[in-house]
Design a protein around this motif. Structure first.
Motif, PDB file in Angstrom:
ATOM      1  N   ALA A  60       0.837  -1.210   0.000  1.00  0.00           N
ATOM      2  CA  ALA A  60       0.000   0.000   0.000  1.00  0.00           C
ATOM      3  C   ALA A  60       0.865   1.252   0.000  1.00  0.00           C
ATOM      4  N   ARG A  61       1.953   1.224   0.764  1.00  0.00           N
ATOM      5  CA  ARG A  61       2.858   2.400   0.791  1.00  0.00           C
ATOM      6  C   ARG A  61       3.528   2.610  -0.546  1.00  0.00           C
ATOM      7  N   LEU A  62       3.888   1.520  -1.199  1.00  0.00           N
ATOM      8  CA  LEU A  62       4.522   1.634  -2.510  1.00  0.00           C
ATOM      9  C   LEU A  62       3.553   2.201  -3.545  1.00  0.00           C
ATOM     10  N   ARG A  63       2.266   1.789  -3.462  1.00  0.00           N
ATOM     11  CA  ARG A  63       1.281   2.323  -4.398  1.00  0.00           C
ATOM     12  C   ARG A  63       1.061   3.824  -4.201  1.00  0.00           C
ATOM     13  N   ARG A  64       1.080   4.249  -2.936  1.00  0.00           N
ATOM     14  CA  ARG A  64       0.895   5.686  -2.650  1.00  0.00           C
ATOM     15  C   ARG A  64       2.034   6.518  -3.202  1.00  0.00           C
TER      16      ARG A  64
END
Length: 292
Positions: free
Chosen positions: A287-291
């Motif tokens: 999720a952090r990488l997508r953000r």
């Protein structure tokens, strides 16, 4: 060791974290009530049982803490004479290191008429409000601390995690745990241990590791932790406890685990918890990488 001042520091309900590990809001009425219950069950008795008595315990509360809880807080001094409640506004919390530095100087001035003379040492130890210390933890720290130039971190290397919902105990070897102690010259540049994130502190200052056959701290893993859970990283070695244990040596005689339950939970619960925790970490990382 002479000419030192030792403070145990607990950040209770300061406005520092908006959400817990389940993304639920913190500082709600339910969250606050549960925090007080956990504090009174584990943290307060363990500090009251310390064999060393020449320290002060500064417990930091939000100035907006409701009056019923303030009355509850006022009663803690009778349980632990070293307890002292400190209330900080949002503005004081925003510059917490500076605020705590001023509080420590005020406490010492009120007690001794002045702050420590030159060349004194300030010792500060972090304790979260839902965790506990072995009764001889502060005494052990003080035996190991040596005066030295500059600042130094001391880490009690071994401790325990207790999972309240499963009543399961796990021993840990954890280098950068959150029960760290900072020893520093008492001058105008004191930082205190709260200036350091425990995950980075041992890389920022020289660190002394204190090893003992029995764990000296107890991390309580419960439903409202901000982040605590089974730890899976290179800094941690999880050690199964395959025998019964009582925690009278923590001032917690009612806390105990049985050998039968420890065997069962180690064989069946621990692998499942490991997989679940690993999956959560992986989802969070994605999720952090997508953000980004």
């Amino acid at each position: 060791m002479e000419n030192f001042s030792h403070f145990l520091i607990t950040r209770f309900n300061l406005n520092l974290y908006e959400r817990d590990k389940h993304a639920a809001p913190t500082r709600t009425a339910r969250w606050l009530e549960h925090r007080f219950e956990v504090f009174e069950r584990y943290c307060l008795p363990s500090v009251a049982a310390q064999t060393a008595t020449d320290f002060r315990w500064l417990c930091l509360f939000d100035a907006a803490t409701p009056e019923p809880y303030r009355r509850r807080i006022a009663s803690y001094r009778a349980v632990c004479p070293r307890f002292e409640a400190v209330y900080y506004t949002a503005a004081q919390t925003a510059c917490l290191t500076e605020s705590l530095r001023g509080t420590i100087r005020s406490v010492l001035a009120a007690e001794h008429g002045s702050t420590p003379p030159p060349h004194g040492l300030l010792i500060t130890t972090n304790l979260d409000n839902d965790d506990a210390l072995a009764s001889d933890a502060i005494e052990l720290l003080r035996r190991e601390i040596r005066p030295c130039p500059g600042k130094r971190i001391y880490s009690l290397l071994y401790g325990y995690q207790y999972f309240t919902s499963e009543r399961f105990l796990l021993k840990m070897r954890y280098t950068n745990n959150h029960f760290l102690t900072l020893v520093e010259p008492f001058d105008d540049r004191v930082e205190t241990i709260i200036a350091y994130r425990h995950t980075r502190a041992i890389r920022q200052q020289p660190t002394v590791y204190i090893s003992s056959p029995h764990g000296k701290w107890l991390e309580i893993v419960h439903e409202d932790n901000v982040s605590n859970d089974l730890r899976i990283n290179a800094k941690v070695r999880n050690i199964p406890v395959l025998r019964g244990r009582t925690f009278s040596d923590f001032g917690l005689p009612e806390l105990r685990v049985t050998a039968r339950r420890q065997w069962f939970q180690t064989l069946f619960l621990l692998p499942v918890r490991f997989l679940v925790t690993g999956a959560k970490r992986l989802r969070g990382k994605r999720a952090r990488l997508r953000r980004k």
